[in-house]
Structures are given as structure tokens and as C-alpha cells.
Design an enzyme around this catalytic site. Structure first.
Site, PDB file in Angstrom:
ATOM      1  NE  ARG A  81       1.146  10.151  10.085  1.00  0.00           N
ATOM      2  CZ  ARG A  81       0.760   9.063   9.429  1.00  0.00           C
ATOM      3  NH1 ARG A  81      -0.440   8.591   9.580  1.00  0.00           N
ATOM      4  NH2 ARG A  81       1.576   8.470   8.605  1.00  0.00           N
ATOM      5  N   PRO A  82       2.539  16.592  10.915  1.00  0.00           N
ATOM      6  CG  PRO A  82       4.332  17.831  11.716  1.00  0.00           C
ATOM      7  CD  PRO A  82       3.515  16.610  12.003  1.00  0.00           C
TER       8      PRO A  82
ATOM      9  NE  ARG B 167      -6.628   4.757   5.559  1.00  0.00           N
ATOM     10  CZ  ARG B 167      -5.779   5.593   6.135  1.00  0.00           C
ATOM     11  NH1 ARG B 167      -5.973   5.968   7.376  1.00  0.00           N
ATOM     12  NH2 ARG B 167      -4.745   6.067   5.482  1.00  0.00           N
TER      13      ARG B 167
ATOM     14  NE  ARG C  53       1.394  12.220   7.091  1.00  0.00           N
ATOM     15  CZ  ARG C  53       1.781  13.430   7.390  1.00  0.00           C
ATOM     16  NH1 ARG C  53       0.934  14.335   7.781  1.00  0.00           N
ATOM     17  NH2 ARG C  53       3.057  13.761   7.312  1.00  0.00           N
TER      18      ARG C  53
ATOM     19  CG  ASP D  28       7.024  20.668   9.562  1.00  0.00           C
ATOM     20  OD1 ASP D  28       6.562  19.509   9.472  1.00  0.00           O
ATOM     21  OD2 ASP D  28       7.969  20.960  10.315  1.00  0.00           O
ATOM     22  CG  LEU D  29       9.994  18.109   7.913  1.00  0.00           C
ATOM     23  CD1 LEU D  29      10.453  16.736   8.395  1.00  0.00           C
ATOM     24  CD2 LEU D  29      11.076  19.149   8.210  1.00  0.00           C
TER      25      LEU D  29
ATOM     26  CE  LYS E  25      -1.494   1.825   3.986  1.00  0.00           C
ATOM     27  NZ  LYS E  25      -1.151   3.251   4.077  1.00  0.00           N
ATOM     28  CG  ASN E  26       2.724   2.655   3.479  1.00  0.00           C
ATOM     29  OD1 ASN E  26       1.530   2.953   3.388  1.00  0.00           O
ATOM     30  ND2 ASN E  26       3.333   2.512   4.644  1.00  0.00           N
TER      31      ASN E  26
ATOM     32  CB  ILE F 164       8.009   6.912  14.176  1.00  0.00           C
ATOM     33  CG1 ILE F 164       9.188   5.939  14.014  1.00  0.00           C
ATOM     34  CG2 ILE F 164       7.713   7.639  12.861  1.00  0.00           C
ATOM     35  CD1 ILE F 164      10.450   6.530  13.456  1.00  0.00           C
TER      36      ILE F 164
ATOM     37  CG  ASP G  86       3.451   1.525   9.437  1.00  0.00           C
ATOM     38  OD1 ASP G  86       3.095   2.399  10.244  1.00  0.00           O
ATOM     39  OD2 ASP G  86       3.540   1.733   8.210  1.00  0.00           O
TER      40      ASP G  86
ATOM     41  CB  CYS H 248      -4.378  11.173  11.379  1.00  0.00           C
ATOM     42  SG  CYS H 248      -2.730  10.652  11.762  1.00  0.00           S
TER      43      CYS H 248
HETATM   44  C1  UD1 Z   1       4.803   6.818   6.121  1.00  0.00           C
HETATM   45  C2  UD1 Z   1       3.900   5.623   6.003  1.00  0.00           C
HETATM   46  C3  UD1 Z   1       3.373   5.193   7.361  1.00  0.00           C
HETATM   47  C4  UD1 Z   1       4.522   4.990   8.332  1.00  0.00           C
HETATM   48  C5  UD1 Z   1       5.447   6.197   8.349  1.00  0.00           C
HETATM   49  C6  UD1 Z   1       6.701   5.978   9.177  1.00  0.00           C
HETATM   50  C7  UD1 Z   1       2.928   5.906   3.805  1.00  0.00           C
HETATM   51  C8  UD1 Z   1       1.717   6.175   2.997  1.00  0.00           C
HETATM   52  N1  UD1 Z   1       2.793   5.954   5.136  1.00  0.00           N
HETATM   53  O1  UD1 Z   1       4.010   7.887   6.646  1.00  0.00           O
HETATM   54  O2  UD1 Z   1       2.649   3.976   7.196  1.00  0.00           O
HETATM   55  O3  UD1 Z   1       3.997   4.789   9.634  1.00  0.00           O
HETATM   56  O4  UD1 Z   1       5.874   6.521   7.013  1.00  0.00           O
HETATM   57  O5  UD1 Z   1       7.387   4.881   8.733  1.00  0.00           O
HETATM   58  O6  UD1 Z   1       3.983   5.614   3.285  1.00  0.00           O
HETATM   59  N2  UD1 Z   1       7.053  14.705  10.102  1.00  0.00           N
HETATM   60  C9  UD1 Z   1       7.168  16.044  10.364  1.00  0.00           C
HETATM   61  N3  UD1 Z   1       7.003  16.905   9.323  1.00  0.00           N
HETATM   62  C10 UD1 Z   1       6.738  16.494   8.070  1.00  0.00           C
HETATM   63  C11 UD1 Z   1       6.632  15.122   7.815  1.00  0.00           C
HETATM   64  C12 UD1 Z   1       6.802  14.237   8.856  1.00  0.00           C
HETATM   65  O7  UD1 Z   1       7.416  16.453  11.503  1.00  0.00           O
HETATM   66  O8  UD1 Z   1       6.583  17.349   7.174  1.00  0.00           O
HETATM   67  C13 UD1 Z   1       7.214  13.726  11.212  1.00  0.00           C
HETATM   68  C14 UD1 Z   1       5.963  12.893  11.474  1.00  0.00           C
HETATM   69  O9  UD1 Z   1       5.033  13.575  12.301  1.00  0.00           O
HETATM   70  C15 UD1 Z   1       6.545  11.676  12.130  1.00  0.00           C
HETATM   71  C16 UD1 Z   1       7.890  11.505  11.402  1.00  0.00           C
HETATM   72  O10 UD1 Z   1       8.190  12.781  10.833  1.00  0.00           O
HETATM   73  O11 UD1 Z   1       6.794  11.930  13.491  1.00  0.00           O
HETATM   74  C17 UD1 Z   1       7.910  10.463  10.303  1.00  0.00           C
HETATM   75  O12 UD1 Z   1       6.801  10.700   9.434  1.00  0.00           O
HETATM   76  P1  UD1 Z   1       6.858  10.289   7.899  1.00  0.00           P
HETATM   77  O13 UD1 Z   1       8.030   9.397   7.664  1.00  0.00           O
HETATM   78  O14 UD1 Z   1       6.748  11.513   7.065  1.00  0.00           O
HETATM   79  O15 UD1 Z   1       5.520   9.436   7.768  1.00  0.00           O
HETATM   80  P2  UD1 Z   1       4.539   9.390   6.540  1.00  0.00           P
HETATM   81  O16 UD1 Z   1       5.284   9.571   5.266  1.00  0.00           O
HETATM   82  O17 UD1 Z   1       3.366  10.238   6.809  1.00  0.00           O
END
Ligand code: UD1
Length: 444
Positions: free
Chosen positions: A148-149, A423, A119, A151-152, A49-50, A353, A331, A143
Site C-alpha cells: 500500500r504505497p 478499528r 494509513r 507514491d500517487l 468509517k472511510n 485491488i 472490503d 500493512c
Molecule cells: C481505501 C479504503 C480501504 C479500501 C480501499 C480500496 C479508506 C480509509 N480506506 O484505502 O478500506 O480497501 O480504499 O477500496 O478509505 N496505491 C498505489 N499508490 C498510492 C495509493 C494507492 O499504488 O499512492 C494502490 C494500492 O496499493 C492499492 C490500490 O492503489 O493497490 C488502491 O488503493 P487505494 O484506493 O488508495 O486504497 P486506500 O485509499 O488506502
């Protein structure tokens, strides 16, 4: 020729979509558990899925068809297809192969009603911007597993020259043409890395992305982009270099197997002292989980794309700390916690995480588990007999953990809010039934 998919005149889509036409408030999963249940048999792992979600977004980068194979038929995929259809996507689904075509853009706006479902749909922002110079995408919002921002993602797109504004819950991005840049992620982000690789593929000049996440789903996306004509070096590494090209073309690409579904069935085997043969998977993507399961006593044999798990009578306690790939996946945390409720001793599970990713604990307590949460740690006391109860699934992986717990809880467990499991897991109850579980979906 491809057809507009959401119309009811595309037979292949209608059949599949029908499986997801339900009212979540009245669908539940019922499990008749036994603490001496032994799951046995073969199970085929679906596509990831991811990995498929960013690959769908990548199809927005070209006007030529992109063909993807090994598609998991899960709800998130259909939500993403629905959203992208509003943007101009035409698609055809035959079995588990999907042809995507975005000949022209119909709208550069992704509405909140669809983005809030998932997301990952935010990933359409960068490709729309890179190809069409403009995009308006709803901010994903909070969520169940934390804020889960994004911002990056936003900061990275700004570094590539995007002009970004926020209005009424929407992110509006504009750029004549994105411009390559040297960007270091403050924190490893899977979605952020995928987003910037896609955007940089059509930017002018070279982009260097540092401190990238290294999940296999990102490499799978990079390989697709390379087939589409992108110039990318450092696939799977912490530093990825992309030299932007003028345009990308079509491609034919295989989605990797789902490593989290794989891990979930491995835990199911270990938890039920079962004997399960997993096929169609990629063992090298789930090594940390395999190692933890082996330490806990399970016997795991790997042969090519197959994994065989045999659970042991005695489950050893294991401390686990989630971390970015190749570390132990967040996960898999909830599912592993269920296994530890049956270990001969106490385990400490640390979640690094996501902030609020222990919501399954309250539900596991209702099944009789003994777990204390202290900040980012959960102390799991084994070996606690579980007894069936009615529980609520709060997110995708929490749902999986409750189903696993229900398998070994004596009596009936009802898992409410099952839309979460749909999902990301394809036909989970059917696959578990094939291994001997007494599990079905009830509609009232
Ligand atoms: C993806 C996976 C999800 C998995 C996660 C971590 C998909 C569709 N989903 O989610 O199943 O649990 O990786 O392995 O692939 N963060 C920020 N700012 C940002 C982006 C992220 O602070 O702009 C933080 C998040 O809140 C979190 C951490 O970075 O604490 C990692 O998040 P991220 O790796 O981005 O997760 P997703 O890509 O949303």
C-alpha cells in the site's frame, strides 16, 4: 466552547474512550456457533468509517468549526482524533455528533507512533500543507494487506507545487501556496483522490484530477468541502475540477452510512438463512454487493434507507472479482468468501485491488473450509460444514469474515487480535447478539 479532548476532563470523550482501553493481547471474541443458526431482527447501520476519516482531515483546512454528524464510534476515529489533537485540533463529541476546531496549528508534524496505527492518517499531509505551508508526516509503511504505497499521493502533491523530501521515515512537504495543475492518476486510488481534492481546494487556480476513484466516501468529502466554500465540479465522476479559494470556512455535515458494515450484515443474513432488517443505510452505495447476494439466492428488498435480507436454503455459487467503485468492493471480499463456503458448488474469487488480501484464507481453512489460493484467485469449494476453532484476525475485514464464519461453525470459535475489528465496526458483537447470535468479548 470546545475543550482539549484528550484530557480526562471531557466527560463525553472519557466515556467513549473507556470502551477502547484494553490490552489487545488478552481480548478475544468468542462465538458459540450453530450451522442451523438463523439471525433475525433489526440492526442499525453506523456512519461510514472511510468517509469520516478524510472528513476529519478536512477540518484542518479551516480555522472555523466543522460539525459532523453520524460519526461511527470506532477505534480509527479515536486514533485520528488523537493524532490531530497533537496538531492543534480541539474537539467535542456529543452522541454521534462531533465538532472539530483547529484555530491554530500547534505542530505540523504527525508522528509515526500514530500514523502507523492507521494509513488514512497520512491524509493530514495535504491539508496541513495547503493551510500552513508546511507538513511533516510519517510514511505509513506496510500493512497486513500488502505494501500500500503512497507514491500517487506524493506525485500529485508535487504536481501541485509541493517541495517534498524524505528523511528518517518522514515525508516533509513545503510550499508557499500550492498551485493548481492537471493531474491524471495512473491508477484509481481512494485516498489519493481525497488527498488531492483537499489540497487543491486551497491551491491557486484550477486543478483537474483525472481517472479519479469514484467511491461514495469521496463524494461525501467533496460535499463537505463544498459546504466549507470549496469550488468543486464533477463530484462522483472520474474527472474532478477544483478552483482553489483563498480560505475555507466552517460547515455542518452528515457522514454517509457505512456501506461495508451494511454489506457485512447482508452477508450475515444470507449466510444464516436469516431475516434481517437493516436501517439507517444507503442502499444505492452497495448495489453490486446486493446484486451478487441476489444471484446467490438471497431475497433482498430495498425501501428508502432500509434493506431487508432473507437468506435462502440453497446458496448458489458466484464468481466475484473485486474492482474500484461501482465494482464489487475489496472490503467485502473476505465476507463474501465465507458465504461461498456454504454455496452448492465452486466459486472463484479474484482480488484485483490488493496483493496480499487472502490472509483470512488460512484461518478459514482452520475452521474446515476448502479453499485454494492461486495468485490473485481463491477457489472456494462449497458446501463445507465449518467447525469452531481458535483463529487470528489479520486485518479489519478478515476479522469480520472470521466472525461470520464462527456464527455457522459448530461449537466454539475464538477470534484473537480483535483490535482489528474495533478499528472499523461499532459494537459488532452487540449488534449480532441483538439478532440472536451467541457472541461475546472475553477478557483474560
Ligand atoms: C481505501 C479504503 C480501504 C479500501 C480501499 C480500496 C479508506 C480509509 N480506506 O484505502 O478500506 O480497501 O480504499 O477500496 O478509505 N496505491 C498505489 N499508490 C498510492 C495509493 C494507492 O499504488 O499512492 C494502490 C494500492 O496499493 C492499492 C490500490 O492503489 O493497490 C488502491 O488503493 P487505494 O484506493 O488508495 O486504497 P486506500 O485509499 O488506502
Amino acid at each position: 466552547m470546545l475543550r482539549r479532548a484528550p484530557r480526562n476532563d471531557n466527560p463525553s470523550c472519557v466515556v467513549i474512550r473507556a470502551a477502547f482501553v484494553y490490552n489487545p493481547s488478552v481480548e478475544r471474541i468468542r462465538i458459540l456457533g450453530r450451522n442451523d443458526l438463523r439471525l433475525k431482527g433489526d440492526v442499525r447501520i453506523s456512519g461510514s468509517k472511510n468517509a469520516v476519516l478524510p472528513a476529519l482531515a478536512a477540518s484542518l483546512l479551516t480555522s472555523e468549526p466543522v460539525r459532523l454528524h453520524n460519526i461511527p464510534l470506532v477505534k480509527d476515529v479515536f486514533s485520528m482524533l488523537k493524532l490531530m489533537t497533537e496538531l492543534g485540533l480541539e474537539y467535542a463529541l456529543e452522541g454521534t455528533s462531533l465538532t472539530l476546531d483547529v484555530p491554530k496549528i500547534l505542530s505540523e508534524e504527525a508522528s509515526y507512533s500514530l500514523v502507523k496505527l492507521m494509513r488514512a492518517s497520512f491524509l493530514v499531509l495535504g491539508p496541513l500543507l495547503a493551510r500552513f505551508g508546511k507538513a511533516i508526516v510519517a510514511q505509513p509503511g506496510g500493512c497486513a494487506i500488502g505494501p500500500r504505497p503512497v507514491d500517487l499521493h506524493i506525485a500529485g502533491l508535487q504536481r501541485l507545487g509541493a517541495n517534498i523530501t524524505f528523511e528518517h521515515g518522514y515525508v516533509k512537504a513545503e510550499a508557499d501556496r500550492l498551485q493548481g495543475a492537471d493531474i491524471r492518476f495512473e491508477k484509481k486510488t481512494v485516498g489519493g483522490t481525497e488527498h488531492l481534492v483537499m489540497a487543491a481546494a486551497l491551491a491557486r487556480g484550477e486543478t483537474v484530477l483525472r481517472n479519479c476513484a469514484q467511491e461514495p466516501e469521496i463524494s461525501n468529502l467533496c460535499e463537505l468541502l463544498i459546504k466549507m466554500g470549496a469550488r468543486i465540479e464533477g463530484v462522483g465522476e472520474e474527472t474532478i475540477r477544483i478552483v482553489g479559494v483563498e480560505q475555507l470556512g466552517g460547515a455542518d455535515h452528515e457522514i454517509i452510512p457505512d456501506r461495508i458494515e451494511t454489506g457485512t450484515f447482508l452477508v450475515a443474513g444470507a449466510l444464516t438463512r436469516g431475516d434481517i432488517h437493516l436501517t439507517g443505510t444507503e442502499p444505492s452505495h452497495i448495489l453490486t454487493t446486493i446484486e451478487k447476494l441476489r444471484y446467490s439466492g438471497a431475497v433482498i428488498d430495498v425501501e428508502g434507507k432500509a434493506i431487508h435480507v432473507t437468506g435462502s436454503a440453497e446458496i448458489r455459487p458466484q464468481d466475484v472479482t473485486t474492482s474500484p467503485y461501482p465494482g464489487f468492493p475489496t472490503d467485502m471480499q473476505a465476507q463474501f468468501m465465507v458465504l461461498m463456503t456454504q454455496a452448492a458448488g465452486t466459486s472463484i474469487i479474484t482480488e484485483t485491488i490488493f496483493d496480499r488480501r487472502f490472509q483470512h484464507v488460512n484461518e478459514l481453512l482452520r475452521l474446515g473450509a476448502t479453499i485454494e489460493v492461486m495468485g490473485d484467485k481463491a477457489v472456494v469449494h462449497g458446501r463445507t460444514p465449518l467447525s469452531g476453532a481458535e483463529v487470528i484476525a489479520t486485518d479489519l475485514r478478515a476479522s469480520a469474515s472470521l466472525i461470520l464464519a464462527g456464527l455457522i461453525a459448530s461449537g466454539e470459535t475464538i477470534v484473537n487480535d480483535v483490535e482489528h475489528i474495533d478499528r472499523g465496526y461499532e459494537r459488532i458483537e452487540e449488534k449480532l447478539r441483538g439478532l440472536g447470535a451467541r457472541i461475546d468479548r472475553i477478557r483474560e
